[in-house]
Structures are given as C-alpha cells and as structure tokens.
Design a protein around this motif. Structure first.
Motif, PDB file in Angstrom:
ATOM      1  N   PHE A  54       0.815  -1.206   0.000  1.00 31.63           N
ATOM      2  CA  PHE A  54       0.000   0.000   0.000  1.00 31.63           C
ATOM      3  C   PHE A  54       0.861   1.274   0.000  1.00 31.63           C
ATOM      4  O   PHE A  54       2.076   1.229   0.170  1.00 31.63           O
ATOM      5  CB  PHE A  54      -0.903   0.024   1.235  1.00 31.63           C
ATOM      6  N   LEU A  55       0.195   2.391  -0.154  1.00 33.20           N
ATOM      7  CA  LEU A  55       0.773   3.734   0.032  1.00 33.20           C
ATOM      8  C   LEU A  55       1.964   3.978  -0.884  1.00 33.20           C
ATOM      9  O   LEU A  55       2.949   4.609  -0.490  1.00 33.20           O
ATOM     10  CB  LEU A  55       1.172   3.947   1.500  1.00 33.20           C
ATOM     11  N   TYR A  56       1.871   3.465  -2.111  1.00 25.74           N
ATOM     12  CA  TYR A  56       2.914   3.675  -3.127  1.00 25.74           C
ATOM     13  C   TYR A  56       4.264   3.088  -2.716  1.00 25.74           C
ATOM     14  O   TYR A  56       5.294   3.454  -3.277  1.00 25.74           O
ATOM     15  CB  TYR A  56       3.068   5.167  -3.456  1.00 25.74           C
ATOM     16  N   SER A  57       4.250   2.164  -1.767  1.00 23.72           N
ATOM     17  CA  SER A  57       5.518   1.653  -1.236  1.00 23.72           C
ATOM     18  C   SER A  57       6.290   0.816  -2.238  1.00 23.72           C
ATOM     19  O   SER A  57       7.484   0.579  -2.058  1.00 23.72           O
ATOM     20  CB  SER A  57       5.261   0.839   0.041  1.00 23.72           C
ATOM     21  N   ILE A  58       5.629   0.370  -3.314  1.00 27.37           N
ATOM     22  CA  ILE A  58       6.343  -0.346  -4.370  1.00 27.37           C
ATOM     23  C   ILE A  58       7.478   0.505  -4.930  1.00 27.37           C
ATOM     24  O   ILE A  58       8.514  -0.006  -5.360  1.00 27.37           O
ATOM     25  CB  ILE A  58       5.365  -0.760  -5.500  1.00 27.37           C
ATOM     26  N   HIS A  59       7.332   1.827  -4.862  1.00 24.44           N
ATOM     27  CA  HIS A  59       8.358   2.733  -5.389  1.00 24.44           C
ATOM     28  C   HIS A  59       9.618   2.751  -4.519  1.00 24.44           C
ATOM     29  O   HIS A  59      10.658   3.232  -4.968  1.00 24.44           O
ATOM     30  CB  HIS A  59       7.798   4.148  -5.536  1.00 24.44           C
ATOM     31  N   TYR A  60       9.535   2.234  -3.298  1.00 21.74           N
ATOM     32  CA  TYR A  60      10.724   2.156  -2.451  1.00 21.74           C
ATOM     33  C   TYR A  60      11.754   1.176  -3.002  1.00 21.74           C
ATOM     34  O   TYR A  60      12.866   1.101  -2.475  1.00 21.74           O
ATOM     35  CB  TYR A  60      10.356   1.778  -1.015  1.00 21.74           C
ATOM     36  N   SER A  61      11.391   0.435  -4.029  1.00 24.27           N
ATOM     37  CA  SER A  61      12.375  -0.435  -4.685  1.00 24.27           C
ATOM     38  C   SER A  61      13.575   0.369  -5.174  1.00 24.27           C
ATOM     39  O   SER A  61      14.677  -0.167  -5.311  1.00 24.27           O
ATOM     40  CB  SER A  61      11.732  -1.173  -5.864  1.00 24.27           C
ATOM     41  N   ALA A  62      13.353   1.653  -5.476  1.00 28.81           N
ATOM     42  CA  ALA A  62      14.413   2.646  -5.746  1.00 28.81           C
ATOM     43  C   ALA A  62      15.105   2.525  -7.099  1.00 28.81           C
ATOM     44  O   ALA A  62      15.814   3.426  -7.506  1.00 28.81           O
ATOM     45  CB  ALA A  62      15.457   2.674  -4.634  1.00 28.81           C
ATOM     46  N   GLY A  63      14.922   1.430  -7.828  1.00 30.96           N
ATOM     47  CA  GLY A  63      15.504   1.281  -9.154  1.00 30.96           C
ATOM     48  C   GLY A  63      14.799   0.168  -9.902  1.00 30.96           C
ATOM     49  O   GLY A  63      14.175  -0.710  -9.291  1.00 30.96           O
ATOM     50  N   LEU A  64      14.890   0.163 -11.225  1.00 29.24           N
ATOM     51  CA  LEU A  64      14.157  -0.820 -12.021  1.00 29.24           C
ATOM     52  C   LEU A  64      14.631  -2.248 -11.761  1.00 29.24           C
ATOM     53  O   LEU A  64      13.828  -3.191 -11.755  1.00 29.24           O
ATOM     54  CB  LEU A  64      14.277  -0.482 -13.507  1.00 29.24           C
ATOM     55  N   GLU A  65      15.931  -2.433 -11.549  1.00 34.29           N
ATOM     56  CA  GLU A  65      16.442  -3.777 -11.291  1.00 34.29           C
ATOM     57  C   GLU A  65      15.880  -4.337  -9.991  1.00 34.29           C
ATOM     58  O   GLU A  65      15.453  -5.499  -9.920  1.00 34.29           O
ATOM     59  CB  GLU A  65      17.965  -3.748 -11.243  1.00 34.29           C
TER      60      GLU A  65
END
Length: 261
Positions: A121-132
């Motif tokens: 939730f809460l856009y946390s997928i973006h915490y991956s920080a890079g495409l790899e």
C-alpha cells in the motif's frame, strides 16, 4: 510602549532518508492520519474475491506500523507483514500482537509457505528505488504466491507527476502542533523520482522543521506492465478504493491487481 511579539524561532533539520521510519517513527501514524486504511483494505479484499483465489493467507510488504494488517486480521485473514525498519515493526507488533512480522527487504524476501494475497500500500512499491530492484521485488512476490494468488499495490506514473503538487495536514501531539506535507518530484528523465517529506513541529514559541527527499523508482504504467506481465495477468484500475473501475488511461495514480500465472 507595546512590544511586538517576536516571531517563533525556527530550526531546520535535513532528515536522513529513513528518519521518519526510525527516529521519528512516533510521528508516522500522525503523518498518515488522513488515510482511510479500512477502505483500502476492504477494497483489496473485494479484489481478492473477484480476481484472486479467495484464500486468506496475507502478507503486507512495507507494512509500517501495521494498520492494514490490523484490518485484514479483523476481516478474518491470517495476516503478516514485513518492513526494513525495526522501529516500525515494533509498533506493528503492539498493534497486531497475533500477527507475524519480519525484518526483511521486499526485494529479497522469502516466506515459509505460499500466501494467497500480497499487498503493498501507500505507493511503497516505489521504495524499490531502481528498475532492477523493482523487477526483483516482482519476482519475489510471484515466488511467494500460491496458485492464482493476487498481488495488489498502487503506483504513480512518472510521466504524470506534477512537481508543484503536494498534500498537507496538521495534527496535535504531546510534543506540540505538527504539520506534515509530501509530494512527488521527477526530473523528467531516468529511473529515479523523489518523495519529498516535510514535518514541522511548533511548541513553546519555537519551530523545528525536518525535511527529506527520499529516492524512489520512477516508472511509467507501460513500463510497469512490461515488468509484471511475464509473471501475472494484470488489471489496472482507477485509484478509487470505493469503486472498482478500469483505469481511465489519463490519471497519474492507479491500483494494480495482478493474478499469478
């Protein structure tokens, strides 16, 4: 002769990238006080019934202090969570003592047995920080899901970010009046965007400001589909937790409901 009241003194602090989740974790729930966790959780429960396998084993990635886990437990799920910040997990364990929480990175996590539903939730997928790392997260989720399991998360399209837009609210706390604001920033190129956070605490005529610019992975919805589709059947939905509608193709936020192939 009347004296003009002096303006509040102000101290400004640049936060390290994880401060809101560690040193300032006591303010995290206040920062998110305007979020309807119940509506978000119920919507994903409906998506699990519509698209997933209907099972009740649930894992929440980047679970924070566990508000979504609490709602899923109350809805009858065997719910667990993981996060990379122990102070957040400590608070989650107080909120949900019956749940299992683990200190793990969502891009390299493992589970003891497959689960039916994985949320982020809460856009946390973006915490991956890079495409790899994002691709690694997607692969880990696929491995952790049971047959026809559902992966559900929300995301922002880098091509539709308005750098001038932000949300803000204030809340009272024993430490004083707290003001919170946050907004996305994308330079227009590359695979990194930022989540800009600002906290201001005012007490006793003095203010203290913390600021953070957190590195996040920047991805378009088209790129995200390309990463997901080798593993999942993908439904992109409007970012509306009250209604289940197909994404209109124009809004910059969306909910992704992904069924394991």
């Amino acid at each position: 002769m009347m004296r003009t009241p002096s303006a509040p003194s102000r101290q400004q602090v640049i936060m390290p990238g994880t401060a809101i989740y560690t040193d300032l974790s006591g303010y995290y729930d206040l920062m998110c006080a305007d979020i309807d966790y119940g509506a978000q959780s119920h919507c994903v429960h409906r998506l699990q019934q519509l698209f997933g396998n209907g099972g009740r084993r649930h894992l929440d990635l980047a679970c924070g202090t566990g508000p979504h886990v609490r709602h899923f437990i109350d809805a009858g799920y065997d719910s667990a969570g993981l996060d990379i910040n122990q102070p957040m997990l400590d608070r989650a364990s107080l909120r949900c003592p019956e749940a299992q929480f683990s200190l793990q990175d969502m891009c390299s996590f493992s589970v003891q047995r497959p689960v039916d539903l994985i949320t982020c939730f809460l856009y946390s997928i973006h915490y991956s920080a890079g495409l790899e790392r994002l691709e690694a997260c997607i692969a880990r989720v696929h491995d952790a899901l049971a047959e026809q399991g559902l992966f559900c998360f929300n995301a922002v399209d880098k091509q539709r970010i308005d750098n001038a837009s932000f949300v803000s609210h204030s809340a009272c706390h024993a430490d004083g009046l707290l003001g919170f604001s946050s907004g996305w920033y994308y330079s227009g190129h590359g695979e990194r965007q930022s989540l800009r956070l600002r906290i201001e605490r005012t007490a006793g005529g003095a203010s203290q400001v913390w600021q953070d610019e957190h590195a996040m992975v920047a991805v378009s919805f088209g790129e995200l589909r390309e990463l997901l589709e080798p593993y999942f059947d993908v439904e992109v939905l409007e970012h509306d937790y009250q209604k289940i509608l197909p994404w209109d193709g124009t809004s910059g936020n969306a909910i992704f409901a992904c069924v394991k192939r």
